[in-house]
Design a protein around this motif. Structure first.
Motif, PDB file in Angstrom:
ATOM      1  N   ASP A  25       0.802  -1.225   0.000  1.00 38.25           N
ATOM      2  CA  ASP A  25       0.000   0.000   0.000  1.00 38.25           C
ATOM      3  C   ASP A  25       0.836   1.276   0.000  1.00 38.25           C
ATOM      4  OD1 ASP A  25      -2.525  -1.134  -0.195  1.00 38.25           O
ATOM      5  OD2 ASP A  25      -2.833  -1.217   1.982  1.00 38.25           O
ATOM      6  N   VAL A  26       2.124   1.167  -0.210  1.00 42.68           N
ATOM      7  CA  VAL A  26       2.984   2.349  -0.187  1.00 42.68           C
ATOM      8  C   VAL A  26       2.574   3.366  -1.251  1.00 42.68           C
ATOM      9  CG1 VAL A  26       4.807   1.439  -1.697  1.00 42.68           C
ATOM     10  CG2 VAL A  26       5.387   3.088   0.069  1.00 42.68           C
ATOM     11  N   GLY A  27       1.949   2.924  -2.308  1.00 42.63           N
ATOM     12  CA  GLY A  27       1.495   3.811  -3.376  1.00 42.63           C
ATOM     13  C   GLY A  27       0.370   4.741  -2.977  1.00 42.63           C
ATOM     14  N   TYR A  28      -0.266   4.510  -1.825  1.00 40.98           N
ATOM     15  CA  TYR A  28      -1.295   5.427  -1.326  1.00 40.98           C
ATOM     16  C   TYR A  28      -0.754   6.852  -1.200  1.00 40.98           C
ATOM     17  CZ  TYR A  28      -4.941   2.074   0.114  1.00 40.98           C
ATOM     18  OH  TYR A  28      -5.947   1.139   0.149  1.00 40.98           O
ATOM     19  N   HIS A  29       0.541   6.970  -0.982  1.00 44.55           N
ATOM     20  CA  HIS A  29       1.144   8.295  -0.804  1.00 44.55           C
ATOM     21  C   HIS A  29       1.099   9.120  -2.079  1.00 44.55           C
ATOM     22  CE1 HIS A  29       2.363   7.516   3.278  1.00 44.55           C
ATOM     23  NE2 HIS A  29       2.789   6.331   2.890  1.00 44.55           N
ATOM     24  N   ILE A  30       0.845   8.471  -3.194  1.00 42.38           N
ATOM     25  CA  ILE A  30       0.753   9.175  -4.471  1.00 42.38           C
ATOM     26  C   ILE A  30      -0.696   9.288  -4.926  1.00 42.38           C
ATOM     27  CG2 ILE A  30       1.410   9.109  -6.910  1.00 42.38           C
ATOM     28  CD1 ILE A  30       4.011   7.706  -5.967  1.00 42.38           C
ATOM     29  N   SER A  31      -1.428   8.165  -4.900  1.00 38.41           N
ATOM     30  CA  SER A  31      -2.804   8.171  -5.384  1.00 38.41           C
ATOM     31  C   SER A  31      -3.538   6.951  -4.863  1.00 38.41           C
ATOM     32  CB  SER A  31      -2.815   8.153  -6.918  1.00 38.41           C
ATOM     33  OG  SER A  31      -4.075   7.823  -7.434  1.00 38.41           O
ATOM     34  N   TYR A  32      -4.763   7.144  -4.378  1.00 40.56           N
ATOM     35  CA  TYR A  32      -5.548   6.007  -3.917  1.00 40.56           C
ATOM     36  C   TYR A  32      -5.975   5.127  -5.089  1.00 40.56           C
ATOM     37  CZ  TYR A  32      -9.356   3.099  -2.412  1.00 40.56           C
ATOM     38  OH  TYR A  32     -10.146   2.009  -2.180  1.00 40.56           O
ATOM     39  N   GLU A  33      -6.538   5.736  -6.123  1.00 40.32           N
ATOM     40  CA  GLU A  33      -7.114   4.978  -7.234  1.00 40.32           C
ATOM     41  C   GLU A  33      -6.123   4.045  -7.918  1.00 40.32           C
ATOM     42  OE1 GLU A  33     -10.277   4.591  -8.245  1.00 40.32           O
ATOM     43  OE2 GLU A  33     -10.808   5.796  -6.504  1.00 40.32           O
ATOM     44  N   ARG A  34      -4.910   4.476  -8.075  1.00 39.60           N
ATOM     45  CA  ARG A  34      -3.911   3.665  -8.780  1.00 39.60           C
ATOM     46  C   ARG A  34      -2.760   3.289  -7.849  1.00 39.60           C
ATOM     47  NH1 ARG A  34      -2.172   6.436 -14.032  1.00 39.60           N
ATOM     48  NH2 ARG A  34      -1.332   4.363 -14.359  1.00 39.60           N
ATOM     49  N   LYS A  37      -0.360   0.410  -8.759  1.00 41.42           N
ATOM     50  CA  LYS A  37       0.629   0.699  -9.813  1.00 41.42           C
ATOM     51  C   LYS A  37       1.747   1.582  -9.274  1.00 41.42           C
ATOM     52  CE  LYS A  37      -2.621   0.198 -13.611  1.00 41.42           C
ATOM     53  NZ  LYS A  37      -3.257   0.834 -14.769  1.00 41.42           N
ATOM     54  N   HIS A  38       1.399   2.545  -8.428  1.00 40.64           N
ATOM     55  CA  HIS A  38       2.425   3.393  -7.821  1.00 40.64           C
ATOM     56  C   HIS A  38       3.292   2.583  -6.861  1.00 40.64           C
ATOM     57  CE1 HIS A  38       0.956   6.976  -9.729  1.00 40.64           C
ATOM     58  NE2 HIS A  38      -0.263   6.788  -9.234  1.00 40.64           N
ATOM     59  N   SER A  39       2.681   1.640  -6.146  1.00 46.33           N
ATOM     60  CA  SER A  39       3.459   0.762  -5.261  1.00 46.33           C
ATOM     61  C   SER A  39       4.502   0.002  -6.065  1.00 46.33           C
ATOM     62  CB  SER A  39       2.543  -0.214  -4.531  1.00 46.33           C
ATOM     63  OG  SER A  39       1.709   0.460  -3.624  1.00 46.33           O
ATOM     64  N   TYR A  40       4.101  -0.521  -7.211  1.00 48.56           N
ATOM     65  CA  TYR A  40       5.033  -1.241  -8.090  1.00 48.56           C
ATOM     66  C   TYR A  40       6.259  -0.365  -8.394  1.00 48.56           C
ATOM     67  CZ  TYR A  40       7.052  -2.920 -12.460  1.00 48.56           C
ATOM     68  OH  TYR A  40       7.941  -3.323 -13.431  1.00 48.56           O
ATOM     69  N   HIS A  41       6.032   0.843  -8.835  1.00 46.64           N
ATOM     70  CA  HIS A  41       7.153   1.713  -9.223  1.00 46.64           C
ATOM     71  C   HIS A  41       8.003   2.120  -8.024  1.00 46.64           C
ATOM     72  CE1 HIS A  41       6.259   2.019 -13.456  1.00 46.64           C
ATOM     73  NE2 HIS A  41       4.987   2.167 -13.147  1.00 46.64           N
ATOM     74  N   LEU A  42       7.374   2.437  -6.919  1.00 45.88           N
ATOM     75  CA  LEU A  42       8.136   2.821  -5.728  1.00 45.88           C
ATOM     76  C   LEU A  42       9.009   1.674  -5.231  1.00 45.88           C
ATOM     77  CD1 LEU A  42       5.418   4.891  -3.843  1.00 45.88           C
ATOM     78  CD2 LEU A  42       7.536   5.775  -4.853  1.00 45.88           C
ATOM     79  N   ASP A 174     -16.051  -8.864  -8.061  1.00 39.62           N
ATOM     80  CA  ASP A 174     -14.626  -8.835  -8.342  1.00 39.62           C
ATOM     81  C   ASP A 174     -14.053  -7.503  -7.908  1.00 39.62           C
ATOM     82  OD1 ASP A 174     -14.680 -11.329  -9.444  1.00 39.62           O
ATOM     83  OD2 ASP A 174     -14.866 -10.624 -11.509  1.00 39.62           O
ATOM     84  N   ASP A 175     -12.754  -7.511  -7.570  1.00 37.36           N
ATOM     85  CA  ASP A 175     -12.083  -6.279  -7.179  1.00 37.36           C
ATOM     86  C   ASP A 175     -12.051  -5.323  -8.357  1.00 37.36           C
ATOM     87  OD1 ASP A 175     -10.724  -4.576  -5.502  1.00 37.36           O
ATOM     88  OD2 ASP A 175      -8.759  -5.437  -5.948  1.00 37.36           O
ATOM     89  N   GLU A 176     -12.272  -4.068  -8.098  1.00 33.67           N
ATOM     90  CA  GLU A 176     -12.290  -3.107  -9.181  1.00 33.67           C
ATOM     91  C   GLU A 176     -10.945  -2.414  -9.293  1.00 33.67           C
ATOM     92  OE1 GLU A 176     -14.704   0.335  -6.904  1.00 33.67           O
ATOM     93  OE2 GLU A 176     -15.740  -1.541  -7.286  1.00 33.67           O
ATOM     94  N   GLY A 177     -10.765  -1.693 -10.356  1.00 35.24           N
ATOM     95  CA  GLY A 177      -9.516  -0.999 -10.606  1.00 35.24           C
ATOM     96  C   GLY A 177      -8.620  -1.829 -11.472  1.00 35.24           C
TER      97      GLY A 177
END
Length: 178
Positions: A25-34, A37-42, A174-177
């Motif tokens: 969930d580290v990507g929450y710091h950039i954007s909730y919706e994505r 994907k942000h977690s992947y890059h971080l 199903d999970d969305e996003g």
């Protein structure tokens, strides 16, 4: 651990899953919706001490697929992985999806789980921490994110509440996003 043999887990999978679970969930710091994907890059570009480059790629991909669409070879980050690593990411992200669902309320309400399997069904019984209640939100969350795990296990998944009630297929969307 209780599904490791049936999923074909290998040595080191537990550590990759644990690291991805801590960081997903580290990507929450950039954007909730994505955030996945942000977690992947971080994670991919972080300095993770004690982690090999291949393990880091695995951790980043498992975190990427903890929600949204399942891993697909058409996704650039996933498609360029070798076959063994793609299988590893698929099985670990399937487990992380269900674990993430079991912590839907982010209050650590589930104390433990017990798994019972036969050829066509996997029952996951959750035990609540003392004073929590029926775990309705957590079981709904797990059921809603269980499709990939069910496909990999080639079995129907059922989630059993502390009171014995069962949440199974069709009880969650199903999970969305992406």
């Amino acid at each position: 651990d209780q599904l490791a043999a049936r999923l074909g887990c290998e040595p080191g999978d537990r550590e990759i899953l644990a690291d991805a679970a801590l960081l997903h969930d580290v990507g929450y710091h950039i954007s909730y919706e994505r955030h996945h994907k942000h977690s992947y890059h971080l994670i991919l570009h972080a300095d993770l001490l004690g982690v090999t480059p291949q393990e880091q790629v695995a951790i980043a991909n498992v975190a990427r697929y903890h929600r949204g669409k399942p891993p697909k070879k058409t996704h650039e980050n996933f498609g360029r992985l070798d076959r063994a690593l793609r299988r590893r990411v698929s099985r670990l992200s399937a487990l992380l999806r269900v674990a993430d669902g079991l912590d839907r309320g982010h209050v650590s309400a589930v104390e433990s789980v017990a798994v019972a399997c036969d050829r066509r069904r996997v029952r996951i019984a959750a035990t609540a921490v003392p004073e929590v209640g029926p775990l309705r939100l957590e079981l709904w969350g797990a059921s809603r994110k269980s499709q990939l795990l069910a496909e990999l296990l080639d079995a129907e998944l059922e989630f059993v509440a502390p009171d014995g009630s069962v949440v199974g297929p069709g009880d969650g969307a199903d999970d969305e996003g992406e």
